[in-house]
Design a protein around this motif. Structure first.
Motif, PDB file in Angstrom:
ATOM      1  N   ALA A  51      10.585   6.769  -8.568  1.00 41.62           N
ATOM      2  CA  ALA A  51       9.955   7.948  -9.165  1.00 41.62           C
ATOM      3  C   ALA A  51       8.508   7.659  -9.546  1.00 41.62           C
ATOM      4  O   ALA A  51       7.620   8.498  -9.369  1.00 41.62           O
ATOM      5  CB  ALA A  51      10.748   8.391 -10.389  1.00 41.62           C
ATOM      6  N   SER A  52       8.258   6.449 -10.054  1.00 40.21           N
ATOM      7  CA  SER A  52       6.900   6.055 -10.418  1.00 40.21           C
ATOM      8  C   SER A  52       6.002   6.008  -9.191  1.00 40.21           C
ATOM      9  O   SER A  52       4.841   6.441  -9.243  1.00 40.21           O
ATOM     10  CB  SER A  52       6.926   4.687 -11.109  1.00 40.21           C
ATOM     11  N   ALA A  53       6.544   5.499  -8.074  1.00 42.40           N
ATOM     12  CA  ALA A  53       5.767   5.419  -6.833  1.00 42.40           C
ATOM     13  C   ALA A  53       5.408   6.808  -6.323  1.00 42.40           C
ATOM     14  O   ALA A  53       4.286   7.040  -5.838  1.00 42.40           O
ATOM     15  CB  ALA A  53       6.554   4.651  -5.781  1.00 42.40           C
ATOM     16  N   ILE A  54       6.330   7.742  -6.429  1.00 46.69           N
ATOM     17  CA  ILE A  54       6.087   9.103  -5.964  1.00 46.69           C
ATOM     18  C   ILE A  54       5.015   9.775  -6.821  1.00 46.69           C
ATOM     19  O   ILE A  54       4.167  10.506  -6.304  1.00 46.69           O
ATOM     20  CB  ILE A  54       7.403   9.912  -5.977  1.00 46.69           C
ATOM     21  N   ARG A  55       5.047   9.532  -8.105  1.00 45.58           N
ATOM     22  CA  ARG A  55       4.040  10.136  -8.984  1.00 45.58           C
ATOM     23  C   ARG A  55       2.663   9.501  -8.789  1.00 45.58           C
ATOM     24  O   ARG A  55       1.648  10.162  -8.990  1.00 45.58           O
ATOM     25  CB  ARG A  55       4.482  10.020 -10.451  1.00 45.58           C
ATOM     26  N   LEU A  56       2.635   8.246  -8.391  1.00 40.76           N
ATOM     27  CA  LEU A  56       1.353   7.565  -8.193  1.00 40.76           C
ATOM     28  C   LEU A  56       0.648   8.051  -6.931  1.00 40.76           C
ATOM     29  O   LEU A  56      -0.524   8.445  -6.968  1.00 40.76           O
ATOM     30  CB  LEU A  56       1.556   6.052  -8.120  1.00 40.76           C
ATOM     31  N   ALA A  57       1.336   8.024  -5.820  1.00 38.85           N
ATOM     32  CA  ALA A  57       0.716   8.409  -4.547  1.00 38.85           C
ATOM     33  C   ALA A  57       1.803   8.878  -3.590  1.00 38.85           C
ATOM     34  O   ALA A  57       2.768   8.150  -3.330  1.00 38.85           O
ATOM     35  CB  ALA A  57      -0.048   7.240  -3.935  1.00 38.85           C
ATOM     36  N   ARG A  58       1.642  10.090  -3.076  1.00 40.54           N
ATOM     37  CA  ARG A  58       2.624  10.641  -2.151  1.00 40.54           C
ATOM     38  C   ARG A  58       1.934  11.654  -1.244  1.00 40.54           C
ATOM     39  O   ARG A  58       0.769  12.007  -1.447  1.00 40.54           O
ATOM     40  CB  ARG A  58       3.762  11.343  -2.910  1.00 40.54           C
ATOM     41  N   THR A  59       2.669  12.098  -0.240  1.00 37.85           N
ATOM     42  CA  THR A  59       2.181  13.189   0.586  1.00 37.85           C
ATOM     43  C   THR A  59       2.787  14.496   0.097  1.00 37.85           C
ATOM     44  O   THR A  59       3.936  14.540  -0.340  1.00 37.85           O
ATOM     45  CB  THR A  59       2.563  12.987   2.063  1.00 37.85           C
ATOM     46  N   CYS A  60       1.983  15.538   0.135  1.00 40.19           N
ATOM     47  CA  CYS A  60       2.442  16.910  -0.091  1.00 40.19           C
ATOM     48  C   CYS A  60       2.314  17.555   1.288  1.00 40.19           C
ATOM     49  O   CYS A  60       1.267  18.089   1.637  1.00 40.19           O
ATOM     50  CB  CYS A  60       1.568  17.591  -1.142  1.00 40.19           C
ATOM     51  N   TYR A  61       3.338  17.443   2.081  1.00 43.82           N
ATOM     52  CA  TYR A  61       3.369  17.669   3.526  1.00 43.82           C
ATOM     53  C   TYR A  61       2.376  16.737   4.202  1.00 43.82           C
ATOM     54  O   TYR A  61       2.688  15.568   4.410  1.00 43.82           O
ATOM     55  CB  TYR A  61       3.121  19.137   3.896  1.00 43.82           C
TER      56      TYR A  61
ATOM     57  N   GLU B 288      -0.200   2.984   3.020  1.00 44.94           N
ATOM     58  CA  GLU B 288       0.882   2.735   3.970  1.00 44.94           C
ATOM     59  C   GLU B 288       2.046   3.667   3.658  1.00 44.94           C
ATOM     60  O   GLU B 288       2.370   3.889   2.486  1.00 44.94           O
ATOM     61  CB  GLU B 288       1.370   1.284   3.880  1.00 44.94           C
ATOM     62  N   ARG B 289       2.651   4.199   4.707  1.00 41.03           N
ATOM     63  CA  ARG B 289       3.858   5.007   4.534  1.00 41.03           C
ATOM     64  C   ARG B 289       5.043   4.092   4.234  1.00 41.03           C
ATOM     65  O   ARG B 289       5.092   2.954   4.680  1.00 41.03           O
ATOM     66  CB  ARG B 289       4.151   5.818   5.791  1.00 41.03           C
ATOM     67  N   GLN B 290       5.996   4.645   3.499  1.00 36.53           N
ATOM     68  CA  GLN B 290       7.223   3.936   3.185  1.00 36.53           C
ATOM     69  C   GLN B 290       8.393   4.635   3.880  1.00 36.53           C
ATOM     70  O   GLN B 290       8.362   5.858   4.063  1.00 36.53           O
ATOM     71  CB  GLN B 290       7.454   3.909   1.678  1.00 36.53           C
ATOM     72  N   PRO B 291       9.416   3.887   4.281  1.00 36.30           N
ATOM     73  CA  PRO B 291      10.539   4.510   4.996  1.00 36.30           C
ATOM     74  C   PRO B 291      11.331   5.475   4.117  1.00 36.30           C
ATOM     75  O   PRO B 291      11.603   5.182   2.944  1.00 36.30           O
ATOM     76  CB  PRO B 291      11.396   3.312   5.424  1.00 36.30           C
ATOM     77  N   ALA B 292      11.658   6.632   4.689  1.00 40.21           N
ATOM     78  CA  ALA B 292      12.554   7.617   4.064  1.00 40.21           C
ATOM     79  C   ALA B 292      12.092   8.069   2.691  1.00 40.21           C
ATOM     80  O   ALA B 292      12.904   8.378   1.825  1.00 40.21           O
ATOM     81  CB  ALA B 292      13.983   7.080   3.989  1.00 40.21           C
ATOM     82  N   THR B 293      10.798   8.104   2.465  1.00 46.26           N
ATOM     83  CA  THR B 293      10.260   8.625   1.213  1.00 46.26           C
ATOM     84  C   THR B 293       8.854   9.128   1.462  1.00 46.26           C
ATOM     85  O   THR B 293       8.171   8.658   2.371  1.00 46.26           O
ATOM     86  CB  THR B 293      10.231   7.551   0.101  1.00 46.26           C
TER      87      THR B 293
END
Length: 246
Positions: free
Chosen positions: A117-127, A219-224
């Motif tokens: 959850a912390s990783a998603i809040r730090l940096a993620r793609t929105c589509y 870098e992209r992470q698998p399945a997330t």
């Protein structure tokens, strides 16, 4: 005075209000939502990875994926013995993001879940564009540099912005031409569900995201949909945007 002609096409006359109930039923399951989040960056993922993302057995995952395909949210492609699933329409990501802005967060059940959850809040793609702390921070940095000016729900790219983005290898004029051909907005202010502030979407947001991945700053992470900031990326983000990622 404008009026609806009785000679309007039958298909137009027969349209009723939008039926959101079937969509609501599809999204009323945490496993299915987790699977949709997993492919929300536009990638096609195999059933096995989506089973792990949804934390369900392979047989249960097959049933969930079949419902999502039948409901028109996912498409499936067969490659050999494997099936790969992807979003049919990226608009579903907007729906999920909008729901996330009003949904209550749930407590993490494990240390692993807390880290995810912390990783998603730090940096993620929105589509296809950046979101989270990183996406908002880069947006703020470009505004501070006067590279962008927020106007309503879009950003205006200034001459300073053209020069700044060129240093990243982004040709704003070519970007604008591509956006016009594809009828996509060059920029759009997208509300970030975790930060409750805007980040850059549209063609520019997508191009920044893809460029930072090409430069291996991310870098992209698998399945997330979470993105990892590399050591090189941390140095480069600080140098180019004055963004510090711990």
């Amino acid at each position: 005075m404008p009026f609806l002609s009785v000679d309007a096409p039958p298909s137009t006359q027969r349209l009723a209000d939008a039926d959101v109930a079937p969509l609501g039923m599809l999204l009323a399951d945490s496993a299915r939502v987790a699977m949709l989040w997993a492919v929300s960056d536009g990638r096609a993922l195999p059933a096995g990875e989506l089973s792990r993302a949804g934390r369900v057995s392979p047989s249960a995952a097959s049933a969930h994926l079949a419902r999502l395909v039948t409901g028109g949210l996912l498409s499936v492609e067969r490659h050999g013995r494997h099936r790969y699933y992807r979003l049919v329409n990226p608009a579903i990501v907007n729906v999920l993001e909008a729901m996330a802005t009003v949904a209550e967060p749930v407590p993490a059940k494990s240390l692993k879940e807390a880290h995810a959850a912390s990783a998603i809040r730090l940096a993620r793609t929105c589509y296809d564009h950046l979101a989270g702390v990183l996406g908002v921070s880069i947006t703020d940095a470009l505004l501070k540099q006067s590279a962008l000016i927020l106007s309503g729900r879009e950003y205006i790219i200034t001459d300073t912005g053209v020069a700044s983005l060129a240093k990243l290898g982004i040709d704003v004029h070519r970007l604008g031409e591509t956006a016009r051909r594809t009828r996509r907005p060059v920029t759009r202010a997208c509300l970030d569900w975790s930060e409750r502030r805007y980040h850059i979407a549209g063609a520019l947001g997508a191009t920044i995201c893809s460029r930072l991945l090409e430069l291996q700053w991310l870098e992209r992470q698998p399945a997330t949909r979470a993105l990892r900031v590399t050591n090189e990326g941390r140095r480069a983000l600080r140098q180019h945007f004055d963004v510090i990622i711990a």
